[in-house]
Design a protein around this motif. Structure first.
Motif, PDB file in Angstrom:
ATOM      1  N   PRO A 194     -27.110 -68.731  46.916  1.00  0.00           N
ATOM      2  CA  PRO A 194     -25.862 -68.128  47.411  1.00  0.00           C
ATOM      3  C   PRO A 194     -25.521 -66.849  46.640  1.00  0.00           C
ATOM      4  N   GLY A 195     -25.288 -65.778  47.388  1.00  0.00           N
ATOM      5  CA  GLY A 195     -24.889 -64.513  46.786  1.00  0.00           C
ATOM      6  C   GLY A 195     -26.018 -63.708  46.176  1.00  0.00           C
ATOM      7  N   ALA A 196     -27.240 -64.253  46.161  1.00  0.00           N
ATOM      8  CA  ALA A 196     -28.354 -63.578  45.481  1.00  0.00           C
ATOM      9  C   ALA A 196     -28.753 -62.292  46.188  1.00  0.00           C
ATOM     10  N   ILE A 227     -33.667 -57.799  35.605  1.00  0.00           N
ATOM     11  CA  ILE A 227     -34.599 -58.861  35.222  1.00  0.00           C
ATOM     12  C   ILE A 227     -33.861 -60.023  34.563  1.00  0.00           C
ATOM     13  N   ALA A 228     -32.794 -59.729  33.825  1.00  0.00           N
ATOM     14  CA  ALA A 228     -31.994 -60.814  33.243  1.00  0.00           C
ATOM     15  C   ALA A 228     -31.427 -61.698  34.352  1.00  0.00           C
ATOM     16  N   TYR A 229     -30.988 -61.071  35.426  1.00  0.00           N
ATOM     17  CA  TYR A 229     -30.480 -61.840  36.559  1.00  0.00           C
ATOM     18  C   TYR A 229     -31.601 -62.658  37.204  1.00  0.00           C
ATOM     19  N   VAL A 230     -32.783 -62.045  37.362  1.00  0.00           N
ATOM     20  CA  VAL A 230     -33.924 -62.749  37.959  1.00  0.00           C
ATOM     21  C   VAL A 230     -34.296 -63.956  37.093  1.00  0.00           C
ATOM     22  N   ALA A 237     -32.989 -71.554  40.679  1.00  0.00           N
ATOM     23  CA  ALA A 237     -33.759 -71.924  41.861  1.00  0.00           C
ATOM     24  C   ALA A 237     -34.676 -73.106  41.570  1.00  0.00           C
ATOM     25  N   GLU A 238     -35.231 -73.117  40.351  1.00  0.00           N
ATOM     26  CA  GLU A 238     -36.096 -74.229  39.955  1.00  0.00           C
ATOM     27  C   GLU A 238     -35.311 -75.535  39.913  1.00  0.00           C
TER      28      GLU A 238
END
Length: 272
Positions: A194-196, A227-230, A237-238
């Protein structure tokens, strides 16, 4: 006619043709799998004889830079290759720390790439990035999820190109190939959070605007924040994927239990 190939002004030799094509591959103008023009057309564009061109293409093919495919056509070979052999890719795919290390590496190298791009990007580079962002925004607005994910990778590759450092460029391409092969986390799964999609689009815009405005500090910070967000989204997600797996197991078990209870009651009803 616009072309990436230029006339060879002086010594029209096979070596001169080789050097020009080498440069196009090295600087990332020609990519893996790109098809070269036909012999007649290419010889005309470079203003050399066809025998000279043939000698040059043969030399480049002998060195593994070009490949002739069945059915005709000369293509740029897969010169980036794999960072890891298949056994290593399979090994790291099963260890969570590998994903963490990969993202840590990307955070540092993409910060450098974005900073260099902000210092070095030409007007043509900025136009290229602006076009990619426009297509990304269109895919986002039309809910074209698959295209949006594809453009994500294209954008990061383009930032590497704008840095104008061929070692960095090819390192990044190899790095992204691992991601495209699904060795690490799933980009599709992150986009499903959500929101990604909105957050990722905003982050890509921030990187682009910093490069467009020639602000190296802002470009570095935007790349690091992305990248911090990823990293965070990948972990979420995991967890979400694991929760979904467990929830499906519970649902299956409860359904089996209800089916079993109905089956055990039927004989009793028949005998009464």
């Amino acid at each position: 006619m616009n072309t990436i190939y230029s006339r060879i002004e002086h010594a029209r030799t096979a070596d001169a043709v080789v050097r020009q094509i080498e440069g196009l591959i090295l600087e990332g103008v020609l990519r893996d799998g790109d098809r070269l023009p036909g012999e007649r057309e290419l010889a005309s564009q470079m203003d050399v004889s066809r025998p000279i061109l043939r000698d040059a293409l043969k030399a480049l093919e002998g060195r593994g830079l070009l490949v002739t495919r069945q059915g005709g056509g000369t293509y740029v070979a897969n010169i980036v290759g794999e960072v890891f052999a298949k056994p290593m890719r399979e090994l790291i795919a099963t260890h969570a720390k590998a994903t963490a290390d990969y993202l840590e590496y990307r955070r540092e190298i993409e910060a450098v790439a974005a900073e260099m791009a902000a210092r070095r990007a030409t007007e043509a580079d900025k136009a290229l990035l602006g076009g990619i962002i426009a297509r990304m925004e269109h895919a986002h607005a039309t809910a074209d999820f698959e295209t949006e994910v594809e453009i994500d990778a294209e954008f990061h590759n383009a930032v590497g190109e704008c840095a104008h450092n061929f070692v960095l460029l090819h390192t990044l391409r190899s790095c992204y190939r691992l991601l495209a092969d699904g060795v690490f986390y799933s980009r599709a799964r992150i986009y499903d959070l959500p929101g990604a999609r909105e957050e990722l689009l905003s982050q890509h815009r921030a990187i682009f605007l910093a490069i467009r405005d020639g602000d190296p500090t802002a470009a570095r910070l935007a790349a690091v924040a992305h990248i911090a967000y990823v990293e965070k989204a990948s972990a979420e997600a995991e967890r979400t994927g694991e929760w979904e797996r467990i929830a499906k197991l519970r649902l299956h078990q409860r359904s089996a239990e209800r089916t079993g209870r109905r089956q055990t009651r039927r004989p009793a009803a028949a005998g009464s």
